[in-house]
Scaffold this motif. Structure first.
Motif, PDB file in Angstrom:
ATOM      1  N   PHE A 117       5.938   7.218   3.210  1.00 48.86           N
ATOM      2  CA  PHE A 117       4.329   7.563   3.191  1.00 48.86           C
ATOM      3  C   PHE A 117       4.879   6.674   4.012  1.00 48.86           C
ATOM      4  N   SER A 118       4.288   6.573   5.400  1.00 48.36           N
ATOM      5  CA  SER A 118       3.663   6.002   6.505  1.00 48.36           C
ATOM      6  C   SER A 118       2.468   4.806   7.230  1.00 48.36           C
ATOM      7  N   LEU A 137      -4.374   6.672  -2.392  1.00 44.84           N
ATOM      8  CA  LEU A 137      -3.279   6.682  -1.386  1.00 44.84           C
ATOM      9  C   LEU A 137      -2.899   7.844  -1.145  1.00 44.84           C
ATOM     10  N   LEU A 138      -3.062   8.658  -1.802  1.00 46.85           N
ATOM     11  CA  LEU A 138      -1.940   9.261  -2.027  1.00 46.85           C
ATOM     12  C   LEU A 138      -2.457  10.772  -0.473  1.00 46.85           C
ATOM     13  N   GLU A 144       1.063  -1.602  -0.205  1.00 51.15           N
ATOM     14  CA  GLU A 144      -0.134   0.273   0.030  1.00 51.15           C
ATOM     15  C   GLU A 144       0.819   1.582  -0.049  1.00 51.15           C
ATOM     16  N   ILE A 203       2.600   1.815  -3.535  1.00 52.82           N
ATOM     17  CA  ILE A 203       1.789   2.222  -4.789  1.00 52.82           C
ATOM     18  C   ILE A 203       1.436   3.673  -4.267  1.00 52.82           C
ATOM     19  N   GLY A 204       1.183   3.855  -2.800  1.00 54.09           N
ATOM     20  CA  GLY A 204       0.950   5.660  -2.734  1.00 54.09           C
ATOM     21  C   GLY A 204       2.469   6.252  -2.837  1.00 54.09           C
ATOM     22  N   LEU A 205       3.482   5.730  -2.378  1.00 54.44           N
ATOM     23  CA  LEU A 205       4.634   6.910  -2.949  1.00 54.44           C
ATOM     24  C   LEU A 205       4.855   6.853  -4.529  1.00 54.44           C
ATOM     25  N   ASN A 206       4.053   6.012  -5.452  1.00 55.88           N
ATOM     26  CA  ASN A 206       4.914   5.368  -7.255  1.00 55.88           C
ATOM     27  C   ASN A 206       6.062   6.038  -7.365  1.00 55.88           C
ATOM     28  N   GLY A 250      -2.072   9.091   2.084  1.00 55.60           N
ATOM     29  CA  GLY A 250      -0.974   9.020   3.123  1.00 55.60           C
ATOM     30  C   GLY A 250       0.650   9.559   2.694  1.00 55.60           C
ATOM     31  N   ARG A 251       0.689  10.446   1.356  1.00 54.61           N
ATOM     32  CA  ARG A 251       1.994  10.606   0.543  1.00 54.61           C
ATOM     33  C   ARG A 251       2.614  11.919   2.109  1.00 54.61           C
ATOM     34  N   GLU A 252       3.233  11.799   2.197  1.00 52.29           N
ATOM     35  CA  GLU A 252       4.181  13.087   3.092  1.00 52.29           C
ATOM     36  C   GLU A 252       5.148  13.304   2.469  1.00 52.29           C
ATOM     37  N   HIS A 262      -5.148   4.335  -6.150  1.00 50.23           N
ATOM     38  CA  HIS A 262      -3.554   5.524  -6.527  1.00 50.23           C
ATOM     39  C   HIS A 262      -3.948   5.814  -5.650  1.00 50.23           C
ATOM     40  N   ARG A 289       5.560  16.306  15.527  1.00 49.64           N
ATOM     41  CA  ARG A 289       4.686  14.935  14.566  1.00 49.64           C
ATOM     42  C   ARG A 289       3.233  16.034  15.191  1.00 49.64           C
TER      43      ARG A 289
END
Lengths: 211, 471
Positions: free
Chosen positions: A183-184, B14-15, A115, A118-121, B17-19, B11, B52
């Protein structure tokens, strides 16, 4: 004759003085009556105003107390519900922590990494995780991750394990090689990210059990 | 391989969650970040500091290479390399529920009363949805505020947006609190709620409103959104939107009649100007952005009644006119959008008249459709018109008297002077806990008008004169 005349003058003066005195007394009595009437009216007015003010304050206070009770009742119910939600979430955390040593956790971890990838891609990424979870991530595990992610992305993907340091919490964090993106998928972050859905789901269950 | 559209959806989800680690520039409340994925305008952003701790922000501007994010809770303590950004893929949403009544929130909708976050299955976009104009119901129901000068001359109608144009130090807060306490629909027990949005006001003013709601026993029907003077000014941009989002839910989903009080809208506009300056936009009048009108309209138009919904939103925005200048861009543009205004007069206030509502510049554009037979009283429209006309002449006579002296006035002008004084002293002036019903207000107005000879009352019918004059 002269004495008679003097007496008449004296009695005249006396009568006049008496009249004056009577008049003064009468006027004083009238004034006293008037003052008494006015004071009594004033007293009545003050009492009436005081009564109006007292009623107003009484209503104000009563309203204020009723309204405070209603608000506090609502807050108490919400606080109780919140305590229940927090307990459930903390139980979930404990439950997840207890799963690390179980064989099915390997599958959970695999899904979290996929997951995150894929999020990071990205075509290259580094996994950071806790010491306990590092034991699960061996060569075969990484090959499986790379195969699955490459399949999904349709591009060759290389994911490596960061051997240098480990996370203090449960879960994984995937980083780009240059450290610009991450991506955590730690348990904490997953709970925070999905907090709204989790809370809604718990509330639905509580509501249905209340009914 | 998974199908492209499915992968795109996964995708996209899930974006969230991308930091992105590190930002390019921090300028006041604005953060510039480069090389992100494609983000949308007004998308919600989580800005994570080195500890955080999460602060919320919103995408203001995007280009192929950079994104400008406005952070609501301020950027103090953030560093360029240590700041992480997460784009949530959706605008700011707040949970909305009836249980939010009786509670206090900050400008972003987070509770600040020590209680837990609101619980709701419904989350709504704070930017609101435009109401289909044809779905709007024309507002007609008279709201009795118990304040003569409003009820008789500037009638508030359910679903109306009626701002108070005030000035520093004038009793606009007292009036707003009195309206919130006393407003009622005649002969109807309504399910009402009050949503209060504090924009850059001081603690004591917020406290005044809370105490006032408490003492009138309606605190459990009020939701307060506080962005006070010591909160980051940027939070004020979002505060009215969160407040109106809850109001919309209460009105259109729960069928409540909601009164929204927003004070002080001038502070909101100041924040807008601040952001605009930082963004380097070309300033318009007095440095306010060119889109001030449309931005205000975005807020004010979130009121009214919708066909098929039993609830309504009535807005009472309060704004303090800088230097009491009614032609200042804030009151000027507000006046174009709203359906009338209640204007305060500093001179009346200094003469001890409460509420110091200036008779002539104040008006309610919806008044004509909510007064008269079957709504208030048959003589109300003509009486209101006569009051305006006669009081207008009083102003002329006062001007004349200030030049030639009272003694030189004609007998009729002297009567007008007497009427003006009596009108202000008996009709306009009232205690701030005095709740007059409309009949009482109209009767006082008749008593004042009876000072003038009947032939001067040209806007009133013979029948009305026979029935009310001199009684």
């Amino acid at each position: 004759m002269e004495q008679k005349g003097q007496q008449a003058v004296i009695s005249g003066i006396f009568e006049e003085a008496q009249k004056k005195a009577d008049e003064i007394v009468r006027t004083a009595n009238v004034q006293i009556d008037e003052h008494q009437k006015s004071w009594s009216i004033q007293k009545e007015n003050i009492l009436r105003d005081a009564e109006v003010e007292a009623t107003r304050r009484e209503n104000e206070k009563r309203n204020s107390i009723i309204s405070q009770i209603a608000v506090e009742k609502k807050r108490k119910a919400l606080r109780e519900r919140e305590a229940l939600i927090n307990k459930l979430i903390s139980d979930t955390r404990a439950h997840m922590a207890s799963k690390i040593d179980k064989p099915e956790y390997r599958h959970i971890l695999l899904n979290w990494i996929i997951e995150a990838a894929i999020g990071l891609n990205l075509s290259r990424a580094i996994i950071r995780t806790s010491a306990a979870e590092k034991k699960i991530i061996n060569r075969d595990f990484l090959d499986l991750v790379n195969k699955r992610v490459s399949e999904i992305r349709g591009n060759e993907t290389v994911i490596k394990l960061d051997e240098s340091d480990h996370l203090s919490c449960q879960g994984v964090v995937l980083n780009a090689e240059d450290g610009s993106v991450a991506f955590s998928n730690t348990v904490n972050d997953r709970i925070i990210r999905n907090q709204s859905d989790i809370r809604q789901a718990i509330n639905k269950i509580i509501d249905s059990s209340d009914n | 391989m998974i199908k492209t559209d499915k992968l795109d959806k996964i995708h996209k989800d899930l974006l969230k969650g991308r930091e992105y680690i590190g930002v390019h520039q921090i300028d006041g409340p604005i953060i510039i970040i480069r090389n992100t994925h494609q983000v949308g305008y007004r998308e919600l952003v989580e800005c994570i500091d080195q500890n955080r701790q999460v602060r919320l922000g919103m995408v203001l501007d995007t280009s192929k290479t950079a994104v400008a994010v406005q952070v609501f809770e301020g950027t103090s303590g953030l560093t360029l390399p240590g700041t992480r950004m997460r784009f949530k893929g959706e605008p700011l949403m707040i949970p909305v529920d009836v249980s939010m009544l009786g509670r206090v929130f900050n400008g972003l909708g987070n509770p600040i009363d020590g209680g837990p976050p609101p619980i709701s299955a419904i989350e709504k976009d704070v930017n609101g949805l435009p109401v289909n104009p044809t779905a709007r119901e024309y507002p007609r129901d008279f709201i009795q505020t118990g304040i003569s000068v409003i009820d008789a001359m500037n009638t508030l109608i359910r679903g109306q947006k009626l701002p108070i144009f005030s000035g520093n130090g004038l009793p606009h807060n007292q009036l707003a609190a009195q309206i919130a306490r006393q407003a009622t629909l005649r002969g109807e027990k309504t399910d009402f709620a009050v949503v209060f949005a504090a924009l850059g006001i001081k603690h004591d003013i917020a406290r005044y409103f809370i105490d006032s709601f408490e003492s009138s026993g309606v605190l459990d029907k009020v939701a307060l959104f506080l962005s006070l003077a010591d909160d980051p000014s940027i939070e004020r941009i979002i505060t009215p939107r969160t407040a109106l989002t809850l109001a919309e839910h209460l009105a259109y989903d729960c069928g409540k009649h909601v009164l929204v009080i927003m004070t002080d809208m001038s502070n909101y506009c100041e924040s807008l100007r601040e952001i605009s300056t930082i963004r380097g936009e070309i300033p318009s009048r007095k440095g306010y952005p060119g889109y001030l009108y449309s931005d205000l309209a975005e807020l004010y138009e979130r009121s009214g009644m919708i066909k098929g919904c039993s609830g309504s939103i009535t807005q009472l925005p309060i704004l303090t006119m800088p230097n009491d200048d009614i032609s200042h861009p804030i009151p000027d543009l507000t006046g174009y959008i709203t359906e009338g205004q209640i204007v305060f007069d500093r001179d009346m206030n200094s003469r001890g008249i409460y509420p110091p509502v200036a008779g002539l510049p104040s008006l309610s554009r919806l008044m004509k459709d909510g007064i008269g037979e079957d709504m208030t009283r048959i003589d109300h429209p003509h009486l209101a018109s006569q009051l305006f006309a006669s009081y207008s002449y009083v102003k002329d006579v006062r001007n004349l008297a200030s030049v030639i002296g009272d003694e030189e006035l004609t007998a009729l002008d002297k009567q007008y002077m007497e009427f003006g004084d009596e009108f202000e002293r008996r009709f306009v002036n009232q205690r701030n806990d005095e709740n007059r019903d409309i009949e009482e207000s109209l009767d006082i107005a008749w008593q004042c008008l009876s000072i003038l000879p009947p032939e001067e009352l040209t806007r009133i019918t013979e029948d009305e004169l026979d029935e009310h004059y001199g009684r």
